[in-house]
Design an enzyme around this catalytic site. Structure first.
Site: not given
Ligand SMILES: Cc1ncc(C[n+]2csc(CCOP(=O)(O)OP(=O)(O)O)c2C)c(N)n1
Length: 365
Positions: A271, A262, A258
């Site tokens: 980070y 985020h 990415r």
């Molecule tokens: C069930 C749940 N827990 C926590 C969150 C908060 N949250 C949003 S994005 C994220 C990280 C997800 O990372 P990843 O799966 O690697 O996808 P990326 O955002 O890097 O595309 C979190 C913890 C959420 N949306 N849903």
């Protein structure tokens, strides 16, 4: 012999076709039409410019928080390009490159991130599911959708996107297990962009690859250079074929990064290091693919310039239409309270009344 080794027949294949400069491994080059190559290039560039425009709109307060795609365009376009219109795309919150490529309008995303649920009403014939924000839940939606396709005897495939972080969620494991047991036609595409917000991939799992998670569920898993659109396309094409021919699900891990935030609520400098980002900028999927297309005489600087202008105009028109629609939909803002509860809880009733007063005041002003 109470203690012996069980031989597991699997290995994880890794695929890369274009190197960091866009130089080709001739033997692995897929035979893609000129039209498809240029269409994929346009879609990647459109996504990159849309990200930039949406970031400006968000900073100006014209839309709310969203998640940029920047850096992951090859993972999304390369995989979505392997689908037919009749196949299904199950998306999360960072997948607008693929969703737009599949026929969803830019306005629909601007509406959603502007706070208007109407953007999630997809046009007839566009086989995308609406954005799922709870991490990992969409993998279960995909497994169920694919089960329905198999049950009806249809031949479509379902492709679902998720991040490295989602592989730590129970939902992902349930979906993979379900897909394995019922041999449903799903392609699980993990966009391993190295971070789940601020948590690096190393803190998600001790596994050497994410693709190997597939092996535990009896599915084939493959790792590809996710910034190499040709490698992603080839892997996705094979997996979609497998799904359509009744051979069941596959997991593809796209190694990517990415390059941006985020979400617009994030500050990645807290980070990760500048050096790390610079390393990945060198592997940016767009210049890499452009180099390849230029080598093939399919693209020139002049053509890229013309395309940039055309895309800017396309985005501008979408922004104008979306902002017009937002103005009209504001009058229907109360409808956000509909269809949630049969009997509305008192706190929502209060909020509804408060909004009603604001709207009445606006009307009178
Ligand atoms: C069930 C749940 N827990 C926590 C969150 C908060 N949250 C949003 S994005 C994220 C990280 C997800 O990372 P990843 O799966 O690697 O996808 P990326 O955002 O890097 O595309 C979190 C913890 C959420 N949306 N849903």
């Amino acid at each position: 012999m109470p203690r012996s080794m069980i031989e597991l027949p699997y290995q994880i294949e890794y695929l890369s076709i274009l190197d960091e400069e866009g130089k080709l491994d001739k033997e692995l080059e897929p035979d893609l039409s000129e039209d498809l190559l240029l269409e994929m290039h346009r879609a990647m560039l459109l996504s990159r410019r849309l990200d930039e425009r949406m970031l400006n709109l968000q900073r100006q307060g014209r839309i709310g928080t969203f998640a940029p795609v920047k850096g992951q365009e090859a993972s999304q376009i390369g995989s979505a390009a392997a689908l037919d219109e009749s196949d299904w795309l199950v998306q999360s919150y960072r997948d607008q490159a693929a969703a737009v490529y599949r026929g969803q309008s830019i306005e629909s995303f601007l509406l959603v991130y502007g706070g208007f649920f109407q953007g999630n009403q997809l046009p007839e014939g566009v086989h995308n599911l609406p954005v799922a924000v709870p991490v990992g839940t969409q993998t279960l939606h995909a497994a169920g959708l694919a089960y329905a396709i198999k049950y009806r005897g249809d031949e479509s495939a379902v492709m679902v996107y998720f991040g490295d972080g989602a592989t730590s969620e129970g939902d992902f494991h349930e979906a993979m297990n379900f897909a394995g047991v019922f041999q449903t036609p799903v392609v699980f595409v993990c966009q391993n962009n190295q971070y789940a917000i601020s948590i690096p991939r190393e803190h998600q799992t001790r596994s050497k690859t994410l693709a190997q998670k597939a092996l535990a569920y009896g599915l084939p898993g493959m790792q590809v250079d996710g910034n190499d659109i040709l490698a992603v396309y080839v892997a996705a094409q094979e997996a979609v074929e497998r799904a359509r021919s009744g051979e069941g699900a596959t997991m593809i891990e796209c190694l990517t990064y990415r390059l941006s935030l985020h979400t617009t609520a994030d500050d990645p400098t807290r980070y990760r290091s500048e050096e790390e980002v610079e390393q990945w900028e060198k592997r940016d999927p767009i210049p890499r693919f452009q180099n390849y297309l230029q080598e093939k005489d399919l693209l020139t600087d002049q053509k890229i310039g013309d395309l940039e202008e055309e895309i800017e105009e396309q985005i501008q028109q979408a922004v104008d239409r979306a902002e017009e629609q937002m103005k009209e939909l504001e009058a229907e803002a109360l409808s956000m309270f509909d269809h949630i509860y049969a009997e509305m809880p008192p706190y929502l009733e209060e909020q509804r009344q408060a909004l009603e007063e604001v709207l009445a005041e606006k009307e009178g002003a």
